[in-house]
Design a protein around this motif. Structure first.
Motif, PDB file in Angstrom:
ATOM      1  N   GLU A  38      48.207  35.102  47.667  1.00  0.00           N
ATOM      2  CA  GLU A  38      47.832  35.197  47.889  1.00  0.00           C
ATOM      3  C   GLU A  38      48.477  35.278  49.780  1.00  0.00           C
ATOM      4  O   GLU A  38      48.963  34.549  49.645  1.00  0.00           O
ATOM      5  CB  GLU A  38      46.109  34.771  49.039  1.00  0.00           C
ATOM      6  CG  GLU A  38      44.952  36.034  47.429  1.00  0.00           C
ATOM      7  CD  GLU A  38      44.029  34.598  47.949  1.00  0.00           C
ATOM      8  OE1 GLU A  38      43.509  34.928  48.692  1.00  0.00           O
ATOM      9  OE2 GLU A  38      42.575  35.423  46.977  1.00  0.00           O
ATOM     10  N   VAL A  39      48.590  35.837  50.103  1.00  0.00           N
ATOM     11  CA  VAL A  39      49.217  35.834  51.143  1.00  0.00           C
ATOM     12  C   VAL A  39      48.029  36.233  52.865  1.00  0.00           C
ATOM     13  O   VAL A  39      47.871  36.820  53.207  1.00  0.00           O
ATOM     14  CB  VAL A  39      50.674  36.495  52.009  1.00  0.00           C
ATOM     15  CG1 VAL A  39      51.158  35.982  53.179  1.00  0.00           C
ATOM     16  CG2 VAL A  39      51.234  35.720  51.054  1.00  0.00           C
ATOM     17  N   ASN A  40      47.770  34.879  53.486  1.00  0.00           N
ATOM     18  CA  ASN A  40      46.645  34.981  54.737  1.00  0.00           C
ATOM     19  C   ASN A  40      45.553  35.793  54.350  1.00  0.00           C
ATOM     20  O   ASN A  40      44.785  36.608  54.742  1.00  0.00           O
ATOM     21  CB  ASN A  40      47.401  36.173  55.835  1.00  0.00           C
ATOM     22  CG  ASN A  40      48.911  35.544  56.565  1.00  0.00           C
ATOM     23  OD1 ASN A  40      48.452  34.179  56.777  1.00  0.00           O
ATOM     24  ND2 ASN A  40      50.083  36.341  56.602  1.00  0.00           N
ATOM     25  N   GLY A  41      44.518  35.122  52.734  1.00  0.00           N
ATOM     26  CA  GLY A  41      43.410  36.382  52.452  1.00  0.00           C
ATOM     27  C   GLY A  41      44.027  36.919  52.098  1.00  0.00           C
ATOM     28  O   GLY A  41      43.232  37.559  51.749  1.00  0.00           O
ATOM     29  N   GLU A  42      44.894  37.570  51.626  1.00  0.00           N
ATOM     30  CA  GLU A  42      45.442  39.148  51.084  1.00  0.00           C
ATOM     31  C   GLU A  42      45.394  38.516  50.025  1.00  0.00           C
ATOM     32  O   GLU A  42      46.848  38.484  50.160  1.00  0.00           O
ATOM     33  CB  GLU A  42      45.561  39.939  52.162  1.00  0.00           C
ATOM     34  CG  GLU A  42      45.138  40.188  53.135  1.00  0.00           C
ATOM     35  CD  GLU A  42      43.561  40.516  53.193  1.00  0.00           C
ATOM     36  OE1 GLU A  42      43.316  41.600  52.307  1.00  0.00           O
ATOM     37  OE2 GLU A  42      42.751  40.040  53.357  1.00  0.00           O
ATOM     38  N   PHE A  84      49.133  40.056  47.829  1.00  0.00           N
ATOM     39  CA  PHE A  84      50.172  39.953  47.535  1.00  0.00           C
ATOM     40  C   PHE A  84      50.265  40.908  45.984  1.00  0.00           C
ATOM     41  O   PHE A  84      50.794  40.588  45.760  1.00  0.00           O
ATOM     42  CB  PHE A  84      50.789  38.527  47.405  1.00  0.00           C
ATOM     43  CG  PHE A  84      52.616  38.974  48.802  1.00  0.00           C
ATOM     44  CD1 PHE A  84      52.292  39.161  49.679  1.00  0.00           C
ATOM     45  CD2 PHE A  84      53.745  38.973  48.244  1.00  0.00           C
ATOM     46  CE1 PHE A  84      53.676  39.747  50.596  1.00  0.00           C
ATOM     47  CE2 PHE A  84      54.737  38.690  48.329  1.00  0.00           C
ATOM     48  CZ  PHE A  84      54.744  39.425  49.930  1.00  0.00           C
TER      49      PHE A  84
END
Length: 72
Positions: free
Chosen positions: A66-70, A72
């Motif tokens: 996950e990157v910034n809560g999303e 990836f």
């Protein structure tokens, strides 16, 4: 448990790698029990050890990122 790891390469170059080189598990038992019971206890302890089991019969690893809560 003690472990020894190896690593090589560079993250910046994109060729970094690491891995487990050695693993040692210490089992200490204080007992005056009969030898056959101790042998059984030791064998059961080895079979019940999650780390030894995973190394003996490795599962297929997965990775979620996950990157910034999303995802990836």
């Amino acid at each position: 448990m003690t472990t020894t790891w190896w690593n090589s390469g560079s993250v910046k170059r994109g060729d970094y790698a690491t891995g487990l080189e050695a693993l040692h598990v210490d089992l200490t038992i204080d007992s005056d029990g009969p030898r056959d019971e101790l042998e059984n206890l030791i064998a059961m302890s080895e079979r019940a050890c999650y780390v030894l089991s995973a190394l003996d019969r490795p599962p297929q690893p997965t990775l979620s990122v996950e990157v910034n809560g999303e995802p990836f």
